[in-house]
Design an enzyme around this catalytic site. Structure first.
Site, PDB file in Angstrom:
ATOM      1  N   CYS A 150     -13.790-134.917  71.122  1.00 21.30           N
ATOM      2  CA  CYS A 150     -12.755-135.407  70.209  1.00 21.30           C
ATOM      3  C   CYS A 150     -13.306-136.581  69.409  1.00 21.30           C
ATOM      4  CB  CYS A 150     -11.509-135.848  70.978  1.00 21.30           C
ATOM      5  SG  CYS A 150     -10.233-136.521  69.883  1.00 21.30           S
TER       6      CYS A 150
ATOM      7  N   CYS B 299      -5.453-136.899  73.268  1.00 21.15           N
ATOM      8  CA  CYS B 299      -4.731-137.672  72.248  1.00 21.15           C
ATOM      9  C   CYS B 299      -4.004-136.785  71.233  1.00 21.15           C
ATOM     10  CB  CYS B 299      -5.690-138.619  71.522  1.00 21.15           C
ATOM     11  SG  CYS B 299      -6.805-137.780  70.365  1.00 21.15           S
TER      12      CYS B 299
ATOM     13  N   HIS C 291     -29.524-132.586  72.734  1.00 25.15           N
ATOM     14  CA  HIS C 291     -28.823-132.119  71.524  1.00 25.15           C
ATOM     15  C   HIS C 291     -27.405-131.642  71.828  1.00 25.15           C
ATOM     16  CE1 HIS C 291     -32.908-131.386  69.301  1.00 25.15           C
ATOM     17  NE2 HIS C 291     -32.556-132.655  69.338  1.00 25.15           N
TER      18      HIS C 291
ATOM     19  N   SER D 201     -40.946-125.468  68.853  1.00 24.25           N
ATOM     20  CA  SER D 201     -41.882-125.343  67.733  1.00 24.25           C
ATOM     21  C   SER D 201     -42.445-126.688  67.275  1.00 24.25           C
ATOM     22  CB  SER D 201     -41.190-124.636  66.560  1.00 24.25           C
ATOM     23  OG  SER D 201     -40.103-125.426  66.113  1.00 24.25           O
TER      24      SER D 201
END
Ligand code: OAD
Length: 237
Positions: A115, A139, A107, A177
Site C-alpha cells: 500500500c 487503510c 527486487h 545477465s
C-alpha cells in the site's frame, strides 16, 4: 568464510518462467517504460496492474527446479557446518521459498502487494484472476501495487547484502545477465574483496571478468553439479 549466491531470471528459466531481456530489446515483451516504472503506474495504473496480474497468476502454474533444490541442499549442509550462507535474488517469483530457501528479495516479490498510502504489505495471490484493483485491508486505499522494485526505485535490503558481501569468500552468480545495477556490481565487489567467483549462466553475462570461472549451461543441470563440487571441496559431502 561466508558464501553468497546471487540468482537471476536464469535460475527459474527451467521452471518455465520467462527471462527478462529478449533479443528484440524488449523487456518482458513490452517497453519497460510502459509497465515497470512509478511513472507508468501513475499514468496508467490499469495497464500496469493487468501486466502484473498476468505474471502473478503465472506463479501458480510453475514449480521450483533442480537448481532451486540444490541451493536448499547447499544451505542445509553449510548450516550444519556453521558456515554462513546468503541467498540474494533479483527474481520476483517465489520459487526459492517454495523449494525451501529464505532468499533476500532485492527486487521485491510478485506474490506480495504494497500500500503506497499506509505502507501495509502482505501476501496475496487470491486476486490474480481479476483485473480489478485490490484495496488496502489496513487503510482502505483503493489500489495496492505489486511489491516489486520498478526502474528508478531503490532495491530492497542493500545494507544487508553489503554486509554479506564484506565477509564473502565464495561468490556464485546464477542465471543473471549482469545488466542491472546494483546487483551486476556484486561480482566485482566480491572479487575485489578476494572471494572466489563463479558465474553460471546459459550465455556469458556482460560483467564476467577473466579471473571469474564461467560455467555455461542450464541451471537445472549445472547448479546441482556445482553445489556438489563446492561441498566436496569443503569436505562436506
Ligand atoms: P535477464 O533476463 O537479463 O538475464 C537472464 C540470464 O539468464 C541470461 O544471462 C541468460 O543467458 C540466462 N539463462 C537463460 N536461461 C537459463 C537457464 N536455463 N539456466 C541458466 N541461465 C539461463 O535477467 P536478470 O539478469 O535476472 O529487475 O535481470 C536482472 C533484473 O533485470 C531483473 O531482476 C529485473 C530486470 O529488469 C527489475 O525488475 C528491477
Amino acid at each position: 568464510m561466508d558464501i553468497v549466491v546471487l540468482t537471476g531470471a536464469g535460475v527459474s528459466a527451467d521452471s518455465g518462467v520467462a527471462t527478462f531481456r529478449g533479443e528484440d530489446g524488449l523487456w518482458e515483451g513490452q517497453r519497460m517504460e510502459d509497465v515497470a516504472t512509478p511513472d507508468a503506474w501513475r499514468r496508467d495504473p490499469a495497464q500496469v496492474w493487468r501486466f502484473y496480474q498476468v505474471r502473478r497468476a503465472a506463479l501458480l502454474s510453475v514449480e521450483p527446479n533442480a537448481a532451486h533444490a540444490a541451493l536448499v541442499h547447499l544451505e542445509a549442509r553449510l548450516g550444519r557446518a556453521g558456515i554462513p550462507f546468503h541467498l540474494v535474488t533479483q527474481n520476483v517469483d517465489d520459487l526459492h521459498e517454495r523449494a525451501g530457501s529464505a532468499p533476500i528479495h532485492m527486487h521485491g516479490e510478485l506474490a506480495q502487494l504494497l500500500c503506497e498510502s499506509c505502507g501495509w504489505r502482505g501476501r496475496d495471490l487470491e486476486s490474480v484472476d481479476s483485473d480489478a484493483f485490490v484495496p488496502c485491508p489496513e487503510c482502505g486505499w483503493e489500489r495496492l501495487r505489486p511489491d516489486v522494485v520498478w526502474f528508478g526505485e531503490m532495491p530492497y535490503h542493500l545494507e544487508r547484502i553489503d554486509r554479506a558481501l564484506q565477509s564473502c569468500k565464495q561468490f556464485l552468480a546464477i542465471g543473471t545477465s549482469g545488466h542491472v545495477y546494483p546487483a551486476a556490481g556484486y561480482l566485482d565487489i566480491a572479487r575485489s574483496l578476494g572471494a572466489v567467483t563463479i558465474v553460471q549462466s546459459l550465455d556469458e553475462p556482460m560483467n564476467v571478468h577473466p579471473t571469474d570461472r564461467f560455467v555455461p549451461g542450464r541451471a537445472a543441470e549445472v547448479v546441482p553439479e556445482l553445489v556438489q563440487e563446492l561441498l566436496d571441496a569443503l569436505g562436506l559431502s
